[in-house]
Structures are given as structure tokens and as C-alpha cells.
Design a protein around this motif. Structure first.
Motif, PDB file in Angstrom:
ATOM      1  N   GLN A   1       0.843  -1.183   0.000  1.00 12.98           N
ATOM      2  CA  GLN A   1       0.000   0.000   0.000  1.00 12.98           C
ATOM      3  C   GLN A   1       0.883   1.240   0.000  1.00 12.98           C
ATOM      4  O   GLN A   1       1.741   1.409   0.835  1.00 12.98           O
ATOM      5  CB  GLN A   1      -0.892   0.010   1.229  1.00 12.98           C
ATOM      6  N   VAL A   2       0.626   2.120  -0.964  1.00  7.71           N
ATOM      7  CA  VAL A   2       1.404   3.344  -1.066  1.00  7.71           C
ATOM      8  C   VAL A   2       0.963   4.323   0.013  1.00  7.71           C
ATOM      9  O   VAL A   2      -0.224   4.538   0.241  1.00  7.71           O
ATOM     10  CB  VAL A   2       1.241   3.979  -2.450  1.00  7.71           C
ATOM     11  N   GLN A   3       1.944   4.929   0.652  1.00  7.16           N
ATOM     12  CA  GLN A   3       1.647   5.909   1.686  1.00  7.16           C
ATOM     13  C   GLN A   3       2.636   7.066   1.566  1.00  7.16           C
ATOM     14  O   GLN A   3       3.829   6.855   1.373  1.00  7.16           O
ATOM     15  CB  GLN A   3       1.741   5.295   3.072  1.00  7.16           C
ATOM     16  N   LEU A   4       2.119   8.285   1.686  1.00  5.50           N
ATOM     17  CA  LEU A   4       2.939   9.487   1.697  1.00  5.50           C
ATOM     18  C   LEU A   4       2.690  10.219   3.009  1.00  5.50           C
ATOM     19  O   LEU A   4       1.530  10.402   3.401  1.00  5.50           O
ATOM     20  CB  LEU A   4       2.578  10.410   0.529  1.00  5.50           C
ATOM     21  N   VAL A   5       3.763  10.632   3.639  1.00  5.53           N
ATOM     22  CA  VAL A   5       3.640  11.323   4.916  1.00  5.53           C
ATOM     23  C   VAL A   5       4.462  12.597   4.866  1.00  5.53           C
ATOM     24  O   VAL A   5       5.691  12.547   4.741  1.00  5.53           O
ATOM     25  CB  VAL A   5       4.114  10.443   6.093  1.00  5.53           C
ATOM     26  N   GLU A   6       3.774  13.740   4.973  1.00  2.15           N
ATOM     27  CA  GLU A   6       4.462  15.023   4.988  1.00  2.15           C
ATOM     28  C   GLU A   6       4.857  15.407   6.410  1.00  2.15           C
ATOM     29  O   GLU A   6       4.193  15.010   7.379  1.00  2.15           O
ATOM     30  CB  GLU A   6       3.566  16.141   4.426  1.00  2.15           C
ATOM     31  N   ALA A  23       7.780  11.588   2.939  1.00  8.66           N
ATOM     32  CA  ALA A  23       8.323  10.233   2.974  1.00  8.66           C
ATOM     33  C   ALA A  23       7.344   9.284   2.300  1.00  8.66           C
ATOM     34  O   ALA A  23       6.176   9.219   2.678  1.00  8.66           O
ATOM     35  CB  ALA A  23       8.576   9.804   4.409  1.00  8.66           C
ATOM     36  N   ALA A  24       7.841   8.562   1.309  1.00  8.78           N
ATOM     37  CA  ALA A  24       6.997   7.654   0.540  1.00  8.78           C
ATOM     38  C   ALA A  24       7.318   6.213   0.897  1.00  8.78           C
ATOM     39  O   ALA A  24       8.474   5.861   1.123  1.00  8.78           O
ATOM     40  CB  ALA A  24       7.219   7.884  -0.949  1.00  8.78           C
ATOM     41  N   SER A  25       6.315   5.379   0.922  1.00  8.97           N
ATOM     42  CA  SER A  25       6.513   3.958   1.191  1.00  8.97           C
ATOM     43  C   SER A  25       5.500   3.148   0.407  1.00  8.97           C
ATOM     44  O   SER A  25       4.500   3.676  -0.079  1.00  8.97           O
ATOM     45  CB  SER A  25       6.378   3.674   2.688  1.00  8.97           C
ATOM     46  N   GLY A  26       5.773   1.873   0.264  1.00  7.07           N
ATOM     47  CA  GLY A  26       4.849   0.976  -0.402  1.00  7.07           C
ATOM     48  C   GLY A  26       5.390   0.392  -1.690  1.00  7.07           C
ATOM     49  O   GLY A  26       4.970  -0.682  -2.123  1.00  7.07           O
ATOM     50  N   ARG A  27       6.284   1.119  -2.346  1.00 10.42           N
ATOM     51  CA  ARG A  27       6.941   0.623  -3.567  1.00 10.42           C
ATOM     52  C   ARG A  27       8.071   1.589  -3.900  1.00 10.42           C
ATOM     53  O   ARG A  27       8.113   2.708  -3.364  1.00 10.42           O
ATOM     54  CB  ARG A  27       5.960   0.530  -4.736  1.00 10.42           C
ATOM     55  N   PRO A  28       8.979   1.236  -4.785  1.00 11.68           N
ATOM     56  CA  PRO A  28      10.015   2.184  -5.212  1.00 11.68           C
ATOM     57  C   PRO A  28       9.401   3.358  -5.954  1.00 11.68           C
ATOM     58  O   PRO A  28       8.404   3.208  -6.655  1.00 11.68           O
ATOM     59  CB  PRO A  28      10.893   1.339  -6.142  1.00 11.68           C
ATOM     60  N   PHE A  29      10.016   4.528  -5.822  1.00  6.84           N
ATOM     61  CA  PHE A  29       9.467   5.725  -6.445  1.00  6.84           C
ATOM     62  C   PHE A  29      10.457   6.436  -7.353  1.00  6.84           C
ATOM     63  O   PHE A  29      10.213   7.560  -7.772  1.00  6.84           O
ATOM     64  CB  PHE A  29       8.982   6.695  -5.360  1.00  6.84           C
ATOM     65  N   TRP A  30      11.566   5.767  -7.652  1.00  3.60           N
ATOM     66  CA  TRP A  30      12.575   6.428  -8.466  1.00  3.60           C
ATOM     67  C   TRP A  30      12.036   6.757  -9.865  1.00  3.60           C
ATOM     68  O   TRP A  30      12.551   7.625 -10.545  1.00  3.60           O
ATOM     69  CB  TRP A  30      13.807   5.519  -8.592  1.00  3.60           C
ATOM     70  N   ASP A  31      10.980   6.028 -10.284  1.00  2.00           N
ATOM     71  CA  ASP A  31      10.450   6.164 -11.637  1.00  2.00           C
ATOM     72  C   ASP A  31       9.177   7.006 -11.691  1.00  2.00           C
ATOM     73  O   ASP A  31       8.445   6.979 -12.694  1.00  2.00           O
ATOM     74  CB  ASP A  31      10.175   4.785 -12.225  1.00  2.00           C
ATOM     75  N   SER A  32       8.897   7.739 -10.616  1.00  2.00           N
ATOM     76  CA  SER A  32       7.638   8.493 -10.547  1.00  2.00           C
ATOM     77  C   SER A  32       7.902   9.974 -10.323  1.00  2.00           C
ATOM     78  O   SER A  32       8.691  10.328  -9.450  1.00  2.00           O
ATOM     79  CB  SER A  32       6.775   7.963  -9.399  1.00  2.00           C
ATOM     80  N   PRO A  33       7.222  10.823 -11.076  1.00  2.00           N
ATOM     81  CA  PRO A  33       7.310  12.254 -10.797  1.00  2.00           C
ATOM     82  C   PRO A  33       6.549  12.584  -9.518  1.00  2.00           C
ATOM     83  O   PRO A  33       5.547  11.947  -9.197  1.00  2.00           O
ATOM     84  CB  PRO A  33       6.641  12.895 -12.009  1.00  2.00           C
ATOM     85  N   MET A  34       7.042  13.576  -8.806  1.00  2.00           N
ATOM     86  CA  MET A  34       6.443  13.968  -7.541  1.00  2.00           C
ATOM     87  C   MET A  34       6.166  15.462  -7.553  1.00  2.00           C
ATOM     88  O   MET A  34       6.893  16.230  -8.196  1.00  2.00           O
ATOM     89  CB  MET A  34       7.391  13.634  -6.384  1.00  2.00           C
TER      90      MET A  34
END
Length: 125
Positions: A1-6, A23-34
């Protein structure tokens, strides 16, 4: 489950600085724009900044250009918004968001799939 915590929001005087983290969790995010957006009561969510997954190219909203800097640390699955020379009009709840993989960064909130819960930034004049 993807989770973002500011984190990192707070109260600061005009002219001061804050650094927001997401802080992002749940999967790798190197390939995603933020991206970072902000919202004040009664108004739509407003684009602030976004960063490309491929080369860290950044785009900024005009009101924050030259004052805010977006960055990312893929190793730590965290991205940041450094906010300098803060103004009272920067007061808002700030949200981080992630777009689908391999997409360019976007200024449109409806193109982001995942969102954090938001962190309040209050700038006193």
C-alpha cells in the motif's frame, strides 16, 4: 500500500524558511514524478512545484519561483520542498503527491494518484 507522509510544517515569520519533507513507502518511487501543492480553505488545490523522475528537472509555479526548491532522495524514498523568503500568502496546507510511473511532472492535481495528509504552513506578517 502506497503511503505518503508530509512533515516540516509550522509557524514562521515572514522572510523565514521551512523545509517540508514527504516520505513515501509501499513501492520504489525512483520512476515516478512527484509534486507539491497547497490549499487554503474554500479554494482549489494549487500547484507549487514538481520534479521529474528521470533527470530531476523541476517546474515551479510563478509565485514561488526563486524562493522554493524541490528535490528528491530516491535512496530514502523522500522528497523535499525548501521554502525561503516566505510570505504571508504562502500560508496554506501543503500536500505532496505522486504521479503514475514514467510520466512527466504535472501542474494538474487530478493527474496525481497518491497524496499525503497535508502539513500546515503558517507565515505571520
Amino acid at each position: 500500500q502506497v503511503q505518503l507522509v508530509e512533515s516540516g510544517g509550522g509557524l514562521v515569520q515572514a522572510g523565514g524558511s521551512l523545509r517540508l519533507s514527504c516520505a513515501a513507502s509501499g513501492r520504489p518511487f525512483w520512476d515516478s514524478p512527484m509534486g507539491w501543492f497547497r490549499q487554503t480553505p474554500g479554494l482549489p488545490r494549487e500547484f507549487v512545484a514538481a520534479i521529474h523522475w528521470m533527470d530531476d528537472t523541476a517546474i515551479y509555479a510563478d509565485p514561488v519561483k526563486g524562493r522554493f526548491t524541490i528535490s528528491r532522495e530516491n535512496r530514502n524514498h523522500t522528497f523535499y520542498l525548501q521554502m525561503n523568503s516566505l510570505k504571508s500568502e504562502d500560508t496554506a496546507v501543503y500536500y505532496c503527491g505522486i504521479r503514475p510511473r514514467f510520466q512527466p511532472p504535472s501542474m494538474h492535481s487530478d493527474e496525481y494518484t497518491y497524496w499525503g495528509q497535508g502539513t500546515q504552513v503558517t507565515v505571520s506578517s
